[in-house]
Scaffold this motif. Structure first.
Motif, short mmCIF file in Angstrom:
data_model
loop_
_atom_site.label_atom_id
_atom_site.label_comp_id
_atom_site.label_asym_id
_atom_site.label_seq_id
_atom_site.Cartn_x
_atom_site.Cartn_y
_atom_site.Cartn_z
N MET A 1 63.67 6.30 -42.41
CA MET A 1 65.04 6.83 -42.33
C MET A 1 65.49 7.33 -43.70
N ARG A 2 66.09 8.50 -43.72
CA ARG A 2 66.60 9.04 -44.97
C ARG A 2 67.90 8.33 -45.37
N GLU A 3 68.01 8.02 -46.65
CA GLU A 3 69.18 7.31 -47.15
C GLU A 3 69.79 8.06 -48.33
N ILE A 4 71.11 8.07 -48.38
CA ILE A 4 71.86 8.72 -49.46
C ILE A 4 72.35 7.67 -50.44
N THR A 5 72.23 7.98 -51.73
CA THR A 5 72.98 7.25 -52.75
C THR A 5 73.75 8.28 -53.56
N VAL A 6 74.83 7.86 -54.17
CA VAL A 6 75.64 8.79 -54.95
C VAL A 6 76.34 8.03 -56.06
N GLU A 7 76.41 8.65 -57.24
CA GLU A 7 77.11 8.02 -58.36
C GLU A 7 77.72 9.07 -59.26
N ALA A 8 78.80 8.70 -59.93
CA ALA A 8 79.42 9.55 -60.95
C ALA A 8 78.81 9.22 -62.30
N GLN A 9 78.65 10.24 -63.12
CA GLN A 9 78.10 10.06 -64.46
C GLN A 9 78.95 10.85 -65.46
N SER A 10 78.93 10.37 -66.70
CA SER A 10 79.63 11.06 -67.79
C SER A 10 78.63 11.41 -68.89
N THR A 33 71.34 11.37 -54.29
CA THR A 33 69.91 11.27 -54.00
C THR A 33 69.73 11.11 -52.50
N VAL A 34 68.62 11.66 -52.00
CA VAL A 34 68.22 11.49 -50.61
C VAL A 34 66.79 10.95 -50.64
N SER A 35 66.60 9.77 -50.08
CA SER A 35 65.30 9.10 -50.15
C SER A 35 64.71 8.90 -48.76
N LYS A 56 86.38 11.34 -56.66
CA LYS A 56 86.45 10.37 -55.56
C LYS A 56 86.19 11.02 -54.22
N ASP A 57 86.84 12.16 -53.97
CA ASP A 57 86.66 12.85 -52.70
C ASP A 57 85.25 13.40 -52.53
N THR A 58 84.67 13.86 -53.64
CA THR A 58 83.32 14.39 -53.59
C THR A 58 82.32 13.29 -53.21
N ILE A 59 82.45 12.15 -53.83
CA ILE A 59 81.56 11.02 -53.51
C ILE A 59 81.73 10.61 -52.05
N ALA A 60 82.98 10.54 -51.59
CA ALA A 60 83.23 10.14 -50.20
C ALA A 60 82.64 11.16 -49.22
N ALA A 61 82.75 12.45 -49.54
CA ALA A 61 82.24 13.49 -48.65
C ALA A 61 80.72 13.42 -48.54
N ILE A 62 80.06 13.10 -49.64
CA ILE A 62 78.60 12.98 -49.61
C ILE A 62 78.19 11.76 -48.79
N LYS A 63 78.83 10.62 -49.04
CA LYS A 63 78.50 9.40 -48.31
C LYS A 63 78.74 9.55 -46.81
N ALA A 64 79.73 10.36 -46.44
CA ALA A 64 80.07 10.53 -45.03
C ALA A 64 78.96 11.21 -44.23
N GLN A 65 78.02 11.83 -44.92
CA GLN A 65 76.93 12.52 -44.22
C GLN A 65 75.76 11.60 -43.89
#
Length: 328
Positions: A1-10, A33-35, A56-65
């Motif tokens: 199964m493909r899994e998404i992770t997402v993080e903010a970086q500076s 990331t998609v694994s 915040k919205d960008t991270i949420a939109a990615i996780k929602a997929q």
């Protein structure tokens, strides 16, 4: 199964990056990331407040997929599932990277493109007082293409371009107003900049006002940035602009960016491929689109205090295609 992770970086910027809308000292990026089956694809985006995007919205939109991705969502389905913008860009590019790794073939080959080559990128000078911009131009005088961030038009912007031309007499120049000028300023400034050897004027007026440019005969070609996003609306830009600036954060990823490039060529619009201030991970997929561009502006990592590892290879203003260890 493909899994998404997402993080903010500076990522700290070397000094500050200043345009007509303000200044910043760090690049805030979102990495998705998609694994699947022990392989991981990576994509990076920059949420941009100018387009109503937040981290915040960008991270949420990615996780929602995640549910759709688990059910086998393809890149083509992703284009329909998400609006174009930063979130879709990160996920689309991560899916391209994963596909390349699963196939054991480079992304350019999967896209049906020719093997990418090294390209000359513009190097950006931040908005500053004319004397400071002259110093910055002199330090970058050996670079063949400089991009100048300008202000609100008028004599101050003319003085900035004159100062940069004095500091870098042999460099080709692009000027970017970031929507800062009034309509009545465009032709007088264009005439002055033609005298100073400017090659391109980027987004002179606010996107909402760009119809005022329709049909004018500017002595320097005009390029749409904030006015040009994806396939939708491109027809309207013909007769207003000579160029469009294709950025993956605006098109929502490599998939639509490649379609935008084909559409632009069909409509006789010339192309600059640009970027936000970000790391090599964001530039890597844009290098595939940039192979067909008239101007390349992928200097984001050059403006950072440090880049990620592995990174794109830059030799002066020459930028090389990504190695598979980075992306694609």
């Amino acid at each position: 199964m493909r899994e998404i992770t997402v993080e903010a970086q500076s990522w700290p910027i070397a000094g500050a990056f200043t345009i007509s809308r303000g200044a910043k000292t760090e690049a805030r990026v979102v990495v998705a990331t998609v694994s699947e089956d022990g392989l991981t694809g990576y994509g990076e985006c920059v949420p941009y407040a100018r387009y109503g995007e937040t981290e915040k919205d960008t991270i949420a939109a990615i996780k929602a997929q995640q549910p759709a991705l688990s059910d086998g969502m393809t890149r083509e389905a992703l284009q329909r599932a998400m609006p174009r913008g930063a979130a879709r860009n990160a996920l689309d590019c991560a899916m391209w990277d994963l596909e390349a790794k699963r196939a054991g073939r480079p992304a350019w080959e999967l896209a049906g493109l020719a093997k990418p080559r090294a390209l000359t990128t513009a190097y950006t000078l931040s908005l500053a007082a004319p004397d400071a911009m002259e110093v910055a131009a002199a330090a970058a005088a050996e670079r063949p293409l400089l991009k100048l961030k300008l202000g609100q038009g008028g004599d101050e912007d003319i003085a900035r371009v004159e100062a940069v031309r004095a500091g870098a007499p042999r460099a080709a120049l692009i000027v970017d107003a970031n929507e800062g000028w009034k309509a009545e300023d465009v032709m007088p400034l264009a005439r002055e900049f033609a005298r100073l050897g400017v090659s391109l004027i980027e987004q002179p007026v606010p996107a909402k006002d760009d119809e005022v440019l329709r049909g004018i005969e500017s002595p320097v070609p005009l390029c749409a940035d904030e006015s040009a996003h994806g396939l939708e609306g491109m027809k309207r830009l013909v007769g207003i602009y000579d160029f469009i600036n294709v950025k993956l954060d605006k098109t929502g990823g490599l998939t639509e960016a490649l379609s935008v490039m084909r559409c632009a060529k069909a409509r006789k619009l010339r192309v600059m491929v640009g970027c936000m201030v970000a790391t090599s991970l964001a530039m890597a997929p844009a290098m595939l689109v940039a192979q067909q561009a008239d101007y390349v502006d992928l200097d984001g990592p050059l403006l950072l205090a440090e880049d990620r590892t592995p990174a794109l290879r830059y030799e002066g203003s020459l930028v090389y295609p990504p190695e598979p260890e980075l992306w694609g």
